[in-house]
Design a protein around this motif. Sequence first.
Motif, PDB file in Angstrom:
ATOM      1  N   GLU A  22       0.827  -1.201   0.000  1.00 12.29           N
ATOM      2  CA  GLU A  22       0.000   0.000   0.000  1.00 12.29           C
ATOM      3  C   GLU A  22       0.862   1.252   0.000  1.00 12.29           C
ATOM      4  O   GLU A  22       0.574   2.232  -0.656  1.00 12.29           O
ATOM      5  CB  GLU A  22      -0.908   0.027   1.234  1.00 12.29           C
ATOM      6  CG  GLU A  22      -2.150  -0.819   1.072  1.00 12.29           C
ATOM      7  CD  GLU A  22      -2.801  -1.089   2.410  1.00 12.29           C
ATOM      8  OE1 GLU A  22      -2.539  -0.316   3.354  1.00 12.29           O
ATOM      9  OE2 GLU A  22      -3.530  -2.094   2.507  1.00 12.29           O
ATOM     10  N   LYS A  23       1.938   1.173   0.792  1.00 13.97           N
ATOM     11  CA  LYS A  23       2.794   2.353   0.867  1.00 13.97           C
ATOM     12  C   LYS A  23       3.723   2.395  -0.327  1.00 13.97           C
ATOM     13  O   LYS A  23       4.264   1.387  -0.748  1.00 13.97           O
ATOM     14  CB  LYS A  23       3.615   2.296   2.155  1.00 13.97           C
ATOM     15  CG  LYS A  23       2.758   2.632   3.334  1.00 13.97           C
ATOM     16  CD  LYS A  23       3.598   3.015   4.516  1.00 13.97           C
ATOM     17  CE  LYS A  23       2.684   3.612   5.565  1.00 13.97           C
ATOM     18  NZ  LYS A  23       3.360   3.822   6.829  1.00 13.97           N
ATOM     19  N   GLU A  24       3.919   3.624  -0.837  1.00 13.03           N
ATOM     20  CA  GLU A  24       4.790   3.724  -1.997  1.00 13.03           C
ATOM     21  C   GLU A  24       6.213   3.998  -1.566  1.00 13.03           C
ATOM     22  O   GLU A  24       6.461   4.574  -0.515  1.00 13.03           O
ATOM     23  CB  GLU A  24       4.300   4.874  -2.876  1.00 13.03           C
ATOM     24  CG  GLU A  24       3.342   4.393  -3.940  1.00 13.03           C
ATOM     25  CD  GLU A  24       3.075   5.479  -4.945  1.00 13.03           C
ATOM     26  OE1 GLU A  24       4.072   6.009  -5.495  1.00 13.03           O
ATOM     27  OE2 GLU A  24       1.899   5.789  -5.160  1.00 13.03           O
ATOM     28  N   PHE A  25       7.147   3.619  -2.431  1.00 10.46           N
ATOM     29  CA  PHE A  25       8.543   3.976  -2.194  1.00 10.46           C
ATOM     30  C   PHE A  25       8.753   5.439  -2.561  1.00 10.46           C
ATOM     31  O   PHE A  25       8.215   5.883  -3.571  1.00 10.46           O
ATOM     32  CB  PHE A  25       9.474   3.172  -3.111  1.00 10.46           C
ATOM     33  CG  PHE A  25       9.431   1.708  -2.860  1.00 10.46           C
ATOM     34  CD1 PHE A  25       9.562   1.209  -1.582  1.00 10.46           C
ATOM     35  CD2 PHE A  25       9.276   0.813  -3.923  1.00 10.46           C
ATOM     36  CE1 PHE A  25       9.543  -0.144  -1.363  1.00 10.46           C
ATOM     37  CE2 PHE A  25       9.266  -0.535  -3.701  1.00 10.46           C
ATOM     38  CZ  PHE A  25       9.390  -1.021  -2.422  1.00 10.46           C
ATOM     39  N   VAL A  26       9.535   6.159  -1.758  1.00 12.47           N
ATOM     40  CA  VAL A  26      10.014   7.437  -2.286  1.00 12.47           C
ATOM     41  C   VAL A  26      11.405   7.257  -2.877  1.00 12.47           C
ATOM     42  O   VAL A  26      11.729   7.791  -3.927  1.00 12.47           O
ATOM     43  CB  VAL A  26      10.051   8.555  -1.224  1.00 12.47           C
ATOM     44  CG1 VAL A  26       8.695   9.196  -1.070  1.00 12.47           C
ATOM     45  CG2 VAL A  26      10.566   8.079   0.095  1.00 12.47           C
ATOM     46  N   ASN A  46      21.537  -1.443  -0.652  1.00 12.92           N
ATOM     47  CA  ASN A  46      20.211  -1.609  -1.236  1.00 12.92           C
ATOM     48  C   ASN A  46      19.199  -1.246  -0.174  1.00 12.92           C
ATOM     49  O   ASN A  46      19.167  -1.871   0.887  1.00 12.92           O
ATOM     50  CB  ASN A  46      19.995  -3.074  -1.684  1.00 12.92           C
ATOM     51  CG  ASN A  46      20.799  -3.370  -2.925  1.00 12.92           C
ATOM     52  OD1 ASN A  46      20.466  -2.928  -4.022  1.00 12.92           O
ATOM     53  ND2 ASN A  46      21.897  -4.100  -2.730  1.00 12.92           N
ATOM     54  N   LEU A  47      18.413  -0.229  -0.439  1.00  8.86           N
ATOM     55  CA  LEU A  47      17.527   0.261   0.612  1.00  8.86           C
ATOM     56  C   LEU A  47      16.319   0.914  -0.053  1.00  8.86           C
ATOM     57  O   LEU A  47      16.471   1.728  -0.950  1.00  8.86           O
ATOM     58  CB  LEU A  47      18.293   1.308   1.440  1.00  8.86           C
ATOM     59  CG  LEU A  47      18.013   1.452   2.921  1.00  8.86           C
ATOM     60  CD1 LEU A  47      18.175   0.109   3.623  1.00  8.86           C
ATOM     61  CD2 LEU A  47      18.978   2.455   3.526  1.00  8.86           C
ATOM     62  N   ASP A  48      15.117   0.521   0.415  1.00  4.51           N
ATOM     63  CA  ASP A  48      13.909   1.164  -0.107  1.00  4.51           C
ATOM     64  C   ASP A  48      13.272   1.973   1.011  1.00  4.51           C
ATOM     65  O   ASP A  48      13.037   1.454   2.090  1.00  4.51           O
ATOM     66  CB  ASP A  48      12.909   0.100  -0.597  1.00  4.51           C
ATOM     67  CG  ASP A  48      13.524  -0.739  -1.709  1.00  4.51           C
ATOM     68  OD1 ASP A  48      14.434  -0.226  -2.391  1.00  4.51           O
ATOM     69  OD2 ASP A  48      13.108  -1.891  -1.869  1.00  4.51           O
ATOM     70  N   LEU A  49      13.024   3.214   0.740  1.00  6.19           N
ATOM     71  CA  LEU A  49      12.480   4.089   1.777  1.00  6.19           C
ATOM     72  C   LEU A  49      11.034   4.434   1.435  1.00  6.19           C
ATOM     73  O   LEU A  49      10.718   4.709   0.279  1.00  6.19           O
ATOM     74  CB  LEU A  49      13.331   5.369   1.870  1.00  6.19           C
ATOM     75  CG  LEU A  49      14.829   5.094   2.030  1.00  6.19           C
ATOM     76  CD1 LEU A  49      15.632   6.386   1.878  1.00  6.19           C
ATOM     77  CD2 LEU A  49      15.123   4.474   3.377  1.00  6.19           C
ATOM     78  N   TYR A  50      10.198   4.388   2.475  1.00 12.41           N
ATOM     79  CA  TYR A  50       8.750   4.479   2.218  1.00 12.41           C
ATOM     80  C   TYR A  50       8.202   5.860   2.479  1.00 12.41           C
ATOM     81  O   TYR A  50       8.714   6.629   3.283  1.00 12.41           O
ATOM     82  CB  TYR A  50       8.001   3.471   3.097  1.00 12.41           C
ATOM     83  CG  TYR A  50       8.340   2.054   2.760  1.00 12.41           C
ATOM     84  CD1 TYR A  50       7.566   1.353   1.827  1.00 12.41           C
ATOM     85  CD2 TYR A  50       9.417   1.419   3.347  1.00 12.41           C
ATOM     86  CE1 TYR A  50       7.874   0.046   1.508  1.00 12.41           C
ATOM     87  CE2 TYR A  50       9.740   0.121   3.027  1.00 12.41           C
ATOM     88  CZ  TYR A  50       8.957  -0.566   2.106  1.00 12.41           C
ATOM     89  OH  TYR A  50       9.267  -1.848   1.791  1.00 12.41           O
ATOM     90  N   GLU A  51       7.077   6.083   1.810  1.00 13.11           N
ATOM     91  CA  GLU A  51       6.374   7.352   1.901  1.00 13.11           C
ATOM     92  C   GLU A  51       5.714   7.524   3.273  1.00 13.11           C
ATOM     93  O   GLU A  51       5.257   6.556   3.885  1.00 13.11           O
ATOM     94  CB  GLU A  51       5.286   7.359   0.835  1.00 13.11           C
ATOM     95  CG  GLU A  51       4.730   8.711   0.533  1.00 13.11           C
ATOM     96  CD  GLU A  51       3.776   8.625  -0.659  1.00 13.11           C
ATOM     97  OE1 GLU A  51       2.980   7.686  -0.721  1.00 13.11           O
ATOM     98  OE2 GLU A  51       3.870   9.506  -1.530  1.00 13.11           O
TER      99      GLU A  51
END
Lengths: 273, 293, 315
Positions: A22-26, A46-51
């Motif tokens: 549901e949450k998007e990546f910024v 490697n890192l995905d940060l969320y909105e």
Amino acid sequence: MNVTLLRSQSEQDEKTQMTHMEKEFVYKTTDLNLWYGSTHALKNVNLDLYENEVTAIIGPSGCGKSTYIKTLNRMIEMVPGVKTSGEIQYRGRNILDKSYGVEDLRTQVGMVFQKPNPFPKSIYENIAYGPKIHGIKNKKVLDEIVEKSLRGAAIWDEVKDRLKENAYGLSGGQQQRLCIARCLAIEPDVILMDEPTSALDPISTLKVEELIQELKKDFSIIIVTHNMQQAARISDRTAFFLSGEVVEYRDTTTIFSNPTDKRTEDYISGRFG
Amino acid sequence: MQKLVDKEIIAKQMSSRIIRNQMFKGLFFLSTLFGLLVLGVLFYRIITQGIGYIDLDFFQNFASRRPENAGIKAAFIGTIWLMVVVAPVSLILGVGTAIYLEEYAKKNKFTSFIKLNISNLAGVPSIVFGLLGLTIFVRALALERSVLAAGLTMSLLVLPVIIVASQEAIRSVPKELREASFAMGATKWQTVLKVVLPAAIPGILTGGILALSRAIGETAPLIVIGIPMFVAFLPKTIMDTFTVLPMQIYNWTSRPQTEFQDVAAAGILVMLVLLILMNSIAVFIRNHFQKRY
Amino acid sequence: MPRGNQKEYSVQQMITEKRLKKKNHFNFEKLIPGLLLLTAVLSVLTTIGIVFTLIFETFIFFDRVSIIEFFTNKKWYPFSATDASFGIMPLVVGTLKVTGIAAVVAVPIGLATAIYLSEYASEKARRIIKPILEVLAGIPTIVYGFFALTFVTPILKQLIPSLETFNALSPGIVVGIMITPMVASLSEDAMSSVPRSIREGAFALGATKLETTIKVILPAAVSGITASVVLALSRAIGETMIVSVAGGSTPNASFDVTSSIQTMTAYIVQVSTGDAGYQTTIYYSIYAVGMTLFLFTLFMNLFAQFITRKFKEEY
């Protein structure tokens, strides 16, 4: 019995997956490497940060956490001799691509620094600077932006009667909230905070922390901190960096209560760093 | 949340802002180049005009009414005579003042008055120093138009330069060195003489050489005290009259014949080479002997 | 083990003996602070000497020429045997013309150079350019005078045919070139002392380098920059050789820059190289002119010090 157990487990996994979906990546960082001259400062990050979350980045001094956050708005380019490889996607575009204008990026991604760094101007001019350089000239709109930003940074009541005074007359904690307000004035999408409370006293720190909780509703916040309690208090997700690598990245409750990696556990329990 | 900032408009304006930045960067760079360009043209002109007159005769001849016979013997030797007076006088006075201000002076009104006075003295036009020299040295002390009168005038002129450079050099000697000396029971003067000054000497020398090169190129105060421009003899003592390179150059420059302008260029060339040599020595000292603490 | 017949000395004993011996001698060290103070006071004496010399001789001048004439007469004809007039105005106008032209050259170029060096240039470029500017600043003014007369004036003559051989424009431009390194290096110092964190604050908002420089760095460094310009112009006012060689010796109060002029400094040179006798009115006039010049530069220097001190930036 076994089967149901398994199923419920996978259901739970799916559920967490769902909330993630549901949450998007910024930001989506892929195989990021960074060198200062010959020093390899970031290794295959490697890192995905969320909105709309607060993501904390923790780790001992020299682990690359500050380097990483400065790469997210390319402030790192100010250091001579920096080289990068890999990709950082911000909202789907690679910011390390030379065609991505830094000014464009920084209009979307604000930053708050370790030490408060207000401009040697009035409080009003400090806030109005960003909108002004970006072409907003209308006095009424500027007034509105200034008030809104100062309110947003929970400092309006303290300064509303002295907007024309020099920002250097404020206390350290007030200066830092002013810098946060300055950052809010261009309505960024993401706010990067590089140890924003390291130069502040405990009471000012508390105020800034409360402010971060408030800001989370409207902004995605990435905060570097050397203070683990702070990370535990304010963040939704935590990444642990060590010698330029991401050792562990999970939601904050899990990483602090049940770390998977031995090194994370050692750091959190205070065995080094 | 209500939005006051229109990101689309900002994005539209961005490219023109970046172009403006690039244009101004170019403009700033061109302005910087302007200074370098002038320096290049100046050197080129002087070398092409003057090189033809430079030979052994040029150094061996006195000034002459005929350009082909004109030489800088009197002026060149005169400049050296001037330095013989200026170097010791200005160094002793300048370094003494610097030691006093940095090591001995108490922080009071009088000390800050001396400091204010020195920085104001540095801003007094050189020609005014000429008026001082004319009244005090030439007339009141009756030194006439001698090497000594000129040297003393010039010493006062470059004094602020030496004081400021020496102060900086002395200030950069770390406190720990002084404390180490005091801790062994050394007196203040012993500490200054044996610890502080040796450590500060590269800085002092650099400042001293720069001050001397200023003295070599100065013309105005010497004109005012009446140093002659056309001299066909050498001074034997510091009480004799003389001339110096810039005076000789001024004399040649103000003559109507174009040949004399080439002679002037030759004289300038000699003076510039001398100055560049001195500056190189100063830079060498600065780079090789300046200790980093 | 101490040997029998040899007398034992410890270092401490030796020091004590030396001390005792010294005490009997005249203590030279006590004089040192006094001697050093004397050298320091000499710089004060120099200033006093300048001020008194100027005041004293100027008073003699005003005994012969009324102070009202000096300030109100619009003509400066000191050498006229029958009708000498001493109105300082034309000399001041000549000086200000040259200084004004110098400012037009030096302020934009010097500031642009300072901005380039402090904000845009790489470390390497800075290392090459700064020493070259130092060389430019160290060139004797007589060389600049030669350059003005033999190079700049002929070029300007081709552009402006009505230009006289001696004029205000050429020395003005060259004085401007001479003070450009001063404006550049002092302004650069002021701009570089603005902390990096303030620049980062602006960059992080998406400002370009130009916007950061114009809207943040320049306002923050404005007192240092103003002081540098004032100091450089004070230098221009006192500049002698360039204007003596290329400016001419025709005092006039017009604002025409193409015709021959005379500055205050050039007049002093003209008298000094001429044969005006000792204790003539002309002799004393150079002190009155020198006094005017001294006051101009003194006020400018004090003003520069005042702004640096008063508006000292605290970051």
